[in-house]
Design a protein around this motif. Structure first.
Motif, PDB file in Angstrom:
ATOM      1  N   GLU A   1      84.028  -7.241  45.012  1.00 23.26           N
ATOM      2  CA  GLU A   1      83.843  -6.188  43.997  1.00 23.26           C
ATOM      3  C   GLU A   1      83.293  -6.774  42.701  1.00 23.26           C
ATOM      4  O   GLU A   1      82.395  -6.209  42.082  1.00 23.26           O
ATOM      5  CB  GLU A   1      85.172  -5.478  43.710  1.00 23.26           C
ATOM      6  CG  GLU A   1      85.675  -4.602  44.826  1.00 23.26           C
ATOM      7  CD  GLU A   1      87.075  -4.057  44.545  1.00 23.26           C
ATOM      8  OE1 GLU A   1      87.631  -4.298  43.448  1.00 23.26           O
ATOM      9  OE2 GLU A   1      87.622  -3.379  45.429  1.00 23.26           O
ATOM     10  N   LEU A   2      83.863  -7.908  42.292  1.00 24.31           N
ATOM     11  CA  LEU A   2      83.419  -8.538  41.047  1.00 24.31           C
ATOM     12  C   LEU A   2      81.989  -9.055  41.158  1.00 24.31           C
ATOM     13  O   LEU A   2      81.216  -8.962  40.191  1.00 24.31           O
ATOM     14  CB  LEU A   2      84.375  -9.656  40.653  1.00 24.31           C
ATOM     15  CG  LEU A   2      85.775  -9.204  40.230  1.00 24.31           C
ATOM     16  CD1 LEU A   2      86.680 -10.414  39.997  1.00 24.31           C
ATOM     17  CD2 LEU A   2      85.719  -8.323  38.996  1.00 24.31           C
ATOM     18  N   ASP A   3      81.627  -9.578  42.328  1.00 24.97           N
ATOM     19  CA  ASP A   3      80.248 -10.028  42.546  1.00 24.97           C
ATOM     20  C   ASP A   3      79.275  -8.861  42.421  1.00 24.97           C
ATOM     21  O   ASP A   3      78.214  -8.975  41.808  1.00 24.97           O
ATOM     22  CB  ASP A   3      80.098 -10.696  43.913  1.00 24.97           C
ATOM     23  CG  ASP A   3      80.739 -12.073  43.984  1.00 24.97           C
ATOM     24  OD1 ASP A   3      81.056 -12.643  42.912  1.00 24.97           O
ATOM     25  OD2 ASP A   3      80.932 -12.570  45.112  1.00 24.97           O
ATOM     26  N   GLU A   4      79.648  -7.720  43.005  1.00 22.33           N
ATOM     27  CA  GLU A   4      78.799  -6.531  42.926  1.00 22.33           C
ATOM     28  C   GLU A   4      78.687  -6.039  41.487  1.00 22.33           C
ATOM     29  O   GLU A   4      77.599  -5.697  41.010  1.00 22.33           O
ATOM     30  CB  GLU A   4      79.377  -5.422  43.812  1.00 22.33           C
ATOM     31  CG  GLU A   4      78.502  -4.187  43.882  1.00 22.33           C
ATOM     32  CD  GLU A   4      79.092  -3.116  44.803  1.00 22.33           C
ATOM     33  OE1 GLU A   4      78.940  -1.933  44.461  1.00 22.33           O
ATOM     34  OE2 GLU A   4      79.684  -3.471  45.843  1.00 22.33           O
ATOM     35  N   LEU A   5      79.809  -6.030  40.774  1.00 21.10           N
ATOM     36  CA  LEU A   5      79.799  -5.613  39.368  1.00 21.10           C
ATOM     37  C   LEU A   5      78.940  -6.548  38.529  1.00 21.10           C
ATOM     38  O   LEU A   5      78.156  -6.103  37.687  1.00 21.10           O
ATOM     39  CB  LEU A   5      81.228  -5.555  38.826  1.00 21.10           C
ATOM     40  CG  LEU A   5      81.400  -5.140  37.370  1.00 21.10           C
ATOM     41  CD1 LEU A   5      80.830  -3.735  37.122  1.00 21.10           C
ATOM     42  CD2 LEU A   5      82.865  -5.184  36.973  1.00 21.10           C
ATOM     43  N   GLU A   6      79.050  -7.840  38.784  1.00 21.12           N
ATOM     44  CA  GLU A   6      78.241  -8.818  38.054  1.00 21.12           C
ATOM     45  C   GLU A   6      76.751  -8.571  38.283  1.00 21.12           C
ATOM     46  O   GLU A   6      75.944  -8.625  37.351  1.00 21.12           O
ATOM     47  CB  GLU A   6      78.612 -10.236  38.489  1.00 21.12           C
ATOM     48  CG  GLU A   6      77.837 -11.321  37.746  1.00 21.12           C
ATOM     49  CD  GLU A   6      78.224 -12.709  38.207  1.00 21.12           C
ATOM     50  OE1 GLU A   6      78.115 -13.627  37.378  1.00 21.12           O
ATOM     51  OE2 GLU A   6      78.631 -12.880  39.377  1.00 21.12           O
ATOM     52  N   GLU A   7      76.385  -8.256  39.516  1.00 20.31           N
ATOM     53  CA  GLU A   7      74.984  -7.973  39.850  1.00 20.31           C
ATOM     54  C   GLU A   7      74.493  -6.722  39.109  1.00 20.31           C
ATOM     55  O   GLU A   7      73.394  -6.701  38.565  1.00 20.31           O
ATOM     56  CB  GLU A   7      74.852  -7.782  41.357  1.00 20.31           C
ATOM     57  CG  GLU A   7      73.427  -7.653  41.841  1.00 20.31           C
ATOM     58  CD  GLU A   7      73.366  -7.532  43.365  1.00 20.31           C
ATOM     59  OE1 GLU A   7      72.634  -6.652  43.832  1.00 20.31           O
ATOM     60  OE2 GLU A   7      74.045  -8.306  44.053  1.00 20.31           O
ATOM     61  N   GLN A   8      75.317  -5.677  39.069  1.00 16.39           N
ATOM     62  CA  GLN A   8      74.956  -4.447  38.362  1.00 16.39           C
ATOM     63  C   GLN A   8      74.794  -4.702  36.863  1.00 16.39           C
ATOM     64  O   GLN A   8      73.841  -4.217  36.240  1.00 16.39           O
ATOM     65  CB  GLN A   8      76.017  -3.364  38.586  1.00 16.39           C
ATOM     66  CG  GLN A   8      76.075  -2.826  39.981  1.00 16.39           C
ATOM     67  CD  GLN A   8      77.285  -1.903  40.193  1.00 16.39           C
ATOM     68  OE1 GLN A   8      78.071  -1.681  39.286  1.00 16.39           O
ATOM     69  NE2 GLN A   8      77.423  -1.379  41.405  1.00 16.39           N
ATOM     70  N   LEU A   9      75.723  -5.461  36.303  1.00 11.70           N
ATOM     71  CA  LEU A   9      75.660  -5.748  34.865  1.00 11.70           C
ATOM     72  C   LEU A   9      74.450  -6.606  34.516  1.00 11.70           C
ATOM     73  O   LEU A   9      73.809  -6.392  33.488  1.00 11.70           O
ATOM     74  CB  LEU A   9      76.954  -6.421  34.400  1.00 11.70           C
ATOM     75  CG  LEU A   9      78.200  -5.536  34.405  1.00 11.70           C
ATOM     76  CD1 LEU A   9      79.437  -6.359  34.078  1.00 11.70           C
ATOM     77  CD2 LEU A   9      78.046  -4.380  33.434  1.00 11.70           C
ATOM     78  N   ALA A  10      74.117  -7.555  35.382  1.00 13.56           N
ATOM     79  CA  ALA A  10      72.937  -8.385  35.151  1.00 13.56           C
ATOM     80  C   ALA A  10      71.674  -7.528  35.158  1.00 13.56           C
ATOM     81  O   ALA A  10      70.778  -7.713  34.322  1.00 13.56           O
ATOM     82  CB  ALA A  10      72.853  -9.491  36.204  1.00 13.56           C
ATOM     83  N   LYS A  11      71.613  -6.559  36.100  1.00 11.72           N
ATOM     84  CA  LYS A  11      70.467  -5.661  36.164  1.00 11.72           C
ATOM     85  C   LYS A  11      70.393  -4.799  34.899  1.00 11.72           C
ATOM     86  O   LYS A  11      69.324  -4.636  34.322  1.00 11.72           O
ATOM     87  CB  LYS A  11      70.572  -4.776  37.409  1.00 11.72           C
ATOM     88  CG  LYS A  11      69.411  -3.840  37.597  1.00 11.72           C
ATOM     89  CD  LYS A  11      69.570  -2.996  38.844  1.00 11.72           C
ATOM     90  CE  LYS A  11      68.421  -2.008  38.959  1.00 11.72           C
ATOM     91  NZ  LYS A  11      68.582  -1.099  40.067  1.00 11.72           N
ATOM     92  N   GLN A  12      71.528  -4.253  34.472  1.00 11.88           N
ATOM     93  CA  GLN A  12      71.551  -3.434  33.254  1.00 11.88           C
ATOM     94  C   GLN A  12      71.139  -4.258  32.036  1.00 11.88           C
ATOM     95  O   GLN A  12      70.403  -3.772  31.176  1.00 11.88           O
ATOM     96  CB  GLN A  12      72.939  -2.838  33.036  1.00 11.88           C
ATOM     97  CG  GLN A  12      73.280  -1.711  33.981  1.00 11.88           C
ATOM     98  CD  GLN A  12      74.684  -1.171  33.743  1.00 11.88           C
ATOM     99  OE1 GLN A  12      75.541  -1.844  33.174  1.00 11.88           O
ATOM    100  NE2 GLN A  12      74.915   0.050  34.187  1.00 11.88           N
TER     101      GLN A  12
END
Length: 87
Positions: free
Chosen positions: A16-27
């Motif tokens: 979950e944290l890896d996915e969140l990190e990916e989303q935040l990096a994109k944002q």
């Protein structure tokens, strides 16, 4: 011995944290790109505003386009206007 259920929960949370990190990096990348675009737009606007101010200060007629044809804009007549104001 390690509890398999706890290991499974830790692994799921890491995913979950890896996915969140990916989303935040994109944002963050999108935010930075938009900030760069706005900075460029601001510089262009400042340059154009300066050019317009110079043109108005020089009191020169500014060429324009009407129906695809070049025309010379004539300033509005004001009291005390001299012939030199005309193109």
């Amino acid at each position: 011995m390690l509890d398999p259920e706890l290991l499974e929960r830790i692994t799921a949370r890491l995913a979950e944290l890896d996915e969140l990190e990916e989303q935040l990096a994109k944002q963050l990348a999108e935010v930075r790109a938009e900030r760069d675009e706005l900075a460029v737009a601001e510089r262009v606007l400042e340059r154009i505003t300066g050019q317009l101010a110079e043109e108005r200060a020089s009191n020169r007629p500014v060429p324009g386009q009407v129906a695809g044809r070049a025309v010379m804009l004539i300033p509005h007549r004001e009291p005390g206007m001299e012939e030199g104001a005309l193109p």
